[in-house]
Design an enzyme around this catalytic site. Structure first.
Site, PDB file in Angstrom:
ATOM      1  N   SER A   1     -12.494  43.119  16.296  1.00  0.00           N
ATOM      2  CA  SER A   1     -12.046  41.779  17.189  1.00  0.00           C
ATOM      3  C   SER A   1     -12.805  41.129  18.252  1.00  0.00           C
ATOM      4  CB  SER A   1     -10.559  42.101  17.618  1.00  0.00           C
ATOM      5  OG  SER A   1      -9.789  42.324  16.484  1.00  0.00           O
TER       6      SER A   1
ATOM      7  N   HIS B   1     -18.454  52.138   7.506  1.00  0.00           N
ATOM      8  CA  HIS B   1     -17.564  51.365   7.908  1.00  0.00           C
ATOM      9  C   HIS B   1     -16.059  51.880   7.478  1.00  0.00           C
ATOM     10  CE1 HIS B   1     -15.003  47.815   8.351  1.00  0.00           C
ATOM     11  NE2 HIS B   1     -15.864  47.335   9.163  1.00  0.00           N
TER      12      HIS B   1
ATOM     13  N   GLY C   1     -16.803  40.854  12.418  1.00  0.00           N
ATOM     14  CA  GLY C   1     -16.013  40.797  11.185  1.00  0.00           C
ATOM     15  C   GLY C   1     -15.556  39.062  11.060  1.00  0.00           C
ATOM     16  N   GLY C   2     -14.290  38.924  11.309  1.00  0.00           N
ATOM     17  CA  GLY C   2     -13.770  37.605  11.248  1.00  0.00           C
ATOM     18  C   GLY C   2     -14.471  36.436  11.762  1.00  0.00           C
TER      19      GLY C   2
ATOM     20  N   GLU D   1     -17.034  51.210  16.337  1.00  0.00           N
ATOM     21  CA  GLU D   1     -15.853  50.323  15.996  1.00  0.00           C
ATOM     22  C   GLU D   1     -14.059  51.017  16.027  1.00  0.00           C
ATOM     23  OE1 GLU D   1     -17.430  46.736  13.415  1.00  0.00           O
ATOM     24  OE2 GLU D   1     -16.822  48.477  12.141  1.00  0.00           O
TER      25      GLU D   1
ATOM     26  N   GLY E   1     -10.065  43.737  12.959  1.00  0.00           N
ATOM     27  CA  GLY E   1      -9.161  42.800  12.380  1.00  0.00           C
ATOM     28  C   GLY E   1      -7.921  42.525  12.957  1.00  0.00           C
TER      29      GLY E   1
ATOM     30  N   ASN F   1     -20.576  40.723   9.713  1.00  0.00           N
ATOM     31  CA  ASN F   1     -19.963  41.384   8.480  1.00  0.00           C
ATOM     32  C   ASN F   1     -18.928  40.544   7.758  1.00  0.00           C
ATOM     33  OD1 ASN F   1     -19.032  43.372   6.480  1.00  0.00           O
ATOM     34  ND2 ASN F   1     -17.755  44.612   8.118  1.00  0.00           N
ATOM     35  N   TRP F   2     -19.499  40.221   6.693  1.00  0.00           N
ATOM     36  CA  TRP F   2     -18.714  38.793   6.217  1.00  0.00           C
ATOM     37  C   TRP F   2     -17.388  39.607   5.396  1.00  0.00           C
ATOM     38  CZ3 TRP F   2     -21.982  34.589   3.387  1.00  0.00           C
ATOM     39  CH2 TRP F   2     -22.913  33.922   4.422  1.00  0.00           C
ATOM     40  N   LYS F   3     -17.730  41.080   5.047  1.00  0.00           N
ATOM     41  CA  LYS F   3     -16.720  41.859   4.185  1.00  0.00           C
ATOM     42  C   LYS F   3     -16.710  40.888   2.547  1.00  0.00           C
ATOM     43  CE  LYS F   3     -14.460  43.501   8.219  1.00  0.00           C
ATOM     44  NZ  LYS F   3     -13.431  44.041   9.261  1.00  0.00           N
TER      45      LYS F   3
ATOM     46  N   GLU G   1     -13.332  50.538   6.656  1.00  0.00           N
ATOM     47  CA  GLU G   1     -12.689  50.341   5.354  1.00  0.00           C
ATOM     48  C   GLU G   1     -13.369  51.021   4.203  1.00  0.00           C
ATOM     49  OE1 GLU G   1     -13.485  46.031   6.055  1.00  0.00           O
ATOM     50  OE2 GLU G   1     -12.054  45.945   7.771  1.00  0.00           O
TER      51      GLU G   1
HETATM   52  P1  PGA Z   1     -13.377  42.097  12.980  1.00  0.00           P
HETATM   53  O1  PGA Z   1     -14.147  43.230  12.162  1.00  0.00           O
HETATM   54  O2  PGA Z   1     -14.319  41.568  14.020  1.00  0.00           O
HETATM   55  O3  PGA Z   1     -12.741  41.113  11.990  1.00  0.00           O
HETATM   56  O4  PGA Z   1     -12.117  43.027  13.858  1.00  0.00           O
HETATM   57  C1  PGA Z   1     -15.362  43.882  12.628  1.00  0.00           C
HETATM   58  C2  PGA Z   1     -15.986  44.794  11.522  1.00  0.00           C
HETATM   59  O5  PGA Z   1     -14.782  45.431  10.864  1.00  0.00           O
HETATM   60  O6  PGA Z   1     -16.840  45.307  11.473  1.00  0.00           O
END
Ligand code: PGA
Length: 253
Positions: free
Chosen positions: A216, A98, A237-238, A170, A176, A12-14, A100
């Site tokens: 994470s 998600h 994500g990251g 999640e 994050g 997930n590049w966001k 966010e």
């Molecule tokens: P993260 O994000 O790996 O940066 O914690 C995961 C996600 O939000 O899908």
């Protein structure tokens, strides 16, 4: 049982990567990825989808995903993108719900249920995200909260439709933050989710549902997380923004 489920690592590049940066990242991933049975789903911003679709079309284990879509099929919804549009450029998966999107865009499970229907109608597979915030976990309410999320967003589906859904657990406190759920915490929740599915549908549907962990996840903790019997992969994500880290996570099974 685990071997019969599809193992998936989704990136997930966001809201990261310009057009050229995105193409360069995909080129690096394609160059480093070994053929395997692990399904790898790249979920870049909308802008990149058409171009990346062309870049990965010959790589069997790589699929394309979006990070959201609108619940309506078409119309006067300025700034939005429909499931049919996504399908038309080769998208096969859509991340929905998600945390966010819930936090910054006010998405509720009632709305997410409509988005789930919209994606399924176009033959896309939703990656449905659920998970609790820290205060809920500390108060011991995490199992109930995730059960309520899943019931509202998904349990109106027929078994045939439910089989197309991928679930991503999640925990919001792990996204994050560099704070990962322990493999025991992940396993406990995944078993809980699987038993909810078994009681709503049946053991077979539950046994075939891929349940990913997100929050994470990185090359140092992926092996331990993925070794859990009910953890079928990760939503990253990251660490999906660096080809080396992302491919190392894929190789952690
Ligand atoms: P993260 O994000 O790996 O940066 O914690 C995961 C996600 O939000 O899908």
């Amino acid at each position: 049982m685990k071997m019969s489920r599809q193992r998936i690592v989704a990136g997930n590049w966001k809201m990261n990567k310009t057009y050229e940066e995105g193409r360069a990242l995909v080129k690096d991933i394609v160059g480093q990825l070994q053929p395997s049975e692990i399904l790898v789903v790249l979920c870049p911003p909308f802008l990149h989808l058409n171009s990346i679709s062309g870049q990965i079309k010959d790589v069997r284990s790589l699929k394309l995903g979006a990070q959201n879509c609108h619940q309506e099929g078409a119309g006067a919804y300025t700034g939005e993108v429909s499931a049919a549009m996504l399908q038309s450029v080769g998208v096969e998966y859509v991340i929905l719900g998600h945390s966010e999107r819930r936090e910054y865009f006010g998405e509720t499970d009632e709305l997410i249920a409509k988005k789930i229907d919209a994606t399924l109608k176009e033959g896309l597979r939703p990656i449905y995200c659920c998970g609790e915030k820290l205060d809920v976990r500390e108060a011991g309410g995490h199992l109930d909260l995730v059960a309520a999320q899943i019931k509202t967003a998904l349990f109106h589906l027929s078994a045939a439709d439910f089989e197309k859904v991928v679930i991503a657990y999640e925990p919001v406190w792990a996204i994050g933050t560099g704070k990962t759920a322990t493999s025991q915490q992940a396993q406990e929740m995944h078993v809980h989710i699987r038993s909810l599915i078994a009681s709503k549908y049946d053991q077979q549907v539950a046994g075939l549902t891929s349940i990913l962990y997100g929050g994470s996840c990185n090359p140092s903790n992926a092996k331990e997380l993925f070794s859990q019997p009910d953890v079928d992969g990760g939503l990253i994500g990251g660490a999906s923004l660096k080809a080396g880290d992302f491919v190392a996570i894929v190789n952690s099974f």
